[in-house]
Enzyme design. Sequence first.
Site, PDB file in Angstrom:
ATOM      1  N   LYS A 141       5.664  16.264  32.111  1.00 20.31           N
ATOM      2  CA  LYS A 141       5.853  17.592  32.627  1.00 20.31           C
ATOM      3  C   LYS A 141       4.737  17.733  33.678  1.00 20.31           C
ATOM      4  CE  LYS A 141       5.391  19.648  28.957  1.00 20.31           C
ATOM      5  NZ  LYS A 141       5.172  20.952  28.048  1.00 20.31           N
ATOM      6  N   LYS A 161       1.757  17.534  33.577  1.00 16.44           N
ATOM      7  CA  LYS A 161       0.706  18.362  33.074  1.00 16.44           C
ATOM      8  C   LYS A 161      -0.528  17.580  32.393  1.00 16.44           C
ATOM      9  CE  LYS A 161       0.799  22.737  30.468  1.00 16.44           C
ATOM     10  NZ  LYS A 161       1.538  23.936  29.448  1.00 16.44           N
TER      11      LYS A 161
HETATM   12  N1  C2G Z   1       0.591  32.266  25.104  1.00 17.51           N
HETATM   13  C1  C2G Z   1       0.508  33.864  24.941  1.00 17.51           C
HETATM   14  N2  C2G Z   1      -0.399  34.458  25.898  1.00 17.51           N
HETATM   15  C2  C2G Z   1      -1.235  33.749  26.686  1.00 17.51           C
HETATM   16  C3  C2G Z   1      -1.206  32.444  26.607  1.00 17.51           C
HETATM   17  C4  C2G Z   1      -0.043  31.722  25.977  1.00 17.51           C
HETATM   18  O1  C2G Z   1       1.203  34.511  24.071  1.00 17.51           O
HETATM   19  N3  C2G Z   1      -1.952  34.554  27.126  1.00 17.51           N
HETATM   20  C5  C2G Z   1       1.692  31.856  24.288  1.00 17.51           C
HETATM   21  C6  C2G Z   1       2.738  30.945  24.901  1.00 17.51           C
HETATM   22  O2  C2G Z   1       3.869  32.015  25.495  1.00 17.51           O
HETATM   23  C7  C2G Z   1       3.169  30.011  24.201  1.00 17.51           C
HETATM   24  C8  C2G Z   1       1.979  29.624  23.289  1.00 17.51           C
HETATM   25  O3  C2G Z   1       1.164  30.856  23.493  1.00 17.51           O
HETATM   26  O4  C2G Z   1       4.160  30.653  23.295  1.00 17.51           O
HETATM   27  C9  C2G Z   1       1.298  28.349  23.798  1.00 17.51           C
HETATM   28  O5  C2G Z   1       1.128  28.685  24.975  1.00 17.51           O
HETATM   29  P1  C2G Z   1       0.757  26.966  26.176  1.00 17.51           P
HETATM   30  O6  C2G Z   1      -0.311  26.500  25.091  1.00 17.51           O
HETATM   31  O7  C2G Z   1       0.651  27.523  27.317  1.00 17.51           O
HETATM   32  O8  C2G Z   1       2.224  26.391  25.729  1.00 17.51           O
HETATM   33  P2  C2G Z   1       3.273  26.147  26.635  1.00 17.51           P
HETATM   34  O9  C2G Z   1       2.866  25.209  27.884  1.00 17.51           O
HETATM   35  O10 C2G Z   1       3.942  27.334  27.138  1.00 17.51           O
HETATM   36  O11 C2G Z   1       4.669  25.371  25.714  1.00 17.51           O
HETATM   37  O12 C2G Z   1       8.120  23.513  24.150  1.00 17.51           O
HETATM   38  C10 C2G Z   1       7.099  24.403  25.023  1.00 17.51           C
HETATM   39  C11 C2G Z   1       5.834  23.640  25.540  1.00 17.51           C
HETATM   40  O13 C2G Z   1       5.021  23.101  24.325  1.00 17.51           O
HETATM   41  C12 C2G Z   1       5.059  24.343  26.495  1.00 17.51           C
END
Ligand code: C2G
Length: 131
Positions: free
Chosen positions: A44, A46
């Site tokens: 990705k 990332k």
């Molecule tokens: N999250 C949240 N509030 C934030 C940051 C994140 O509720 N301020 C939630 C995101 O919506 C997600 C989870 O925490 O449900 C994890 O966020 P990330 O680590 O940013 O993961 P992400 O990159 O969104 O996931 O298949 C999905 C992938 O793994 C990517």
Amino acid sequence: MKRILTYGTFDLLHWGHIRLLQRARALGDYLVVAVSTEEFNAGKGKQTYHDYETRKMMLEAVRYVDLVIPENDWEQKIGDVERYAIDTVVMGGDWEGDPRFEVLRGHSEIVYLDRTEGVSTSKIKEDLGEG
Ligand code: C2G
């Protein structure tokens, strides 16, 4: 026994992540967290600060988390739901309607929870001057 599953990167674990995990776990009795591997993140474009093992270890220390598994690709979700007998997949609202999760309808319930405003891994990096 209601079993919940969520996916994420969870880099630089912060209170927005914790609130998501807390609310997800409150929807059932057992929470499985699938955390992205280095390979999946690389695909990705990332780059995480913490590697997979560190992000996994930190999540395993969170009281709301019962099991941490690797997220290796976008295609594993239906298999995960079956393998771990998941009733509900929970994600933050930024994923609402995303076809990579909507594909799970018919296999599990999907719940999108409000995203926590004011905190994010990228904001933490910016605030610390790491950009
Ligand atoms: N999250 C949240 N509030 C934030 C940051 C994140 O509720 N301020 C939630 C995101 O919506 C997600 C989870 O925490 O449900 C994890 O966020 P990330 O680590 O940013 O993961 P992400 O990159 O969104 O996931 O298949 C999905 C992938 O793994 C990517």
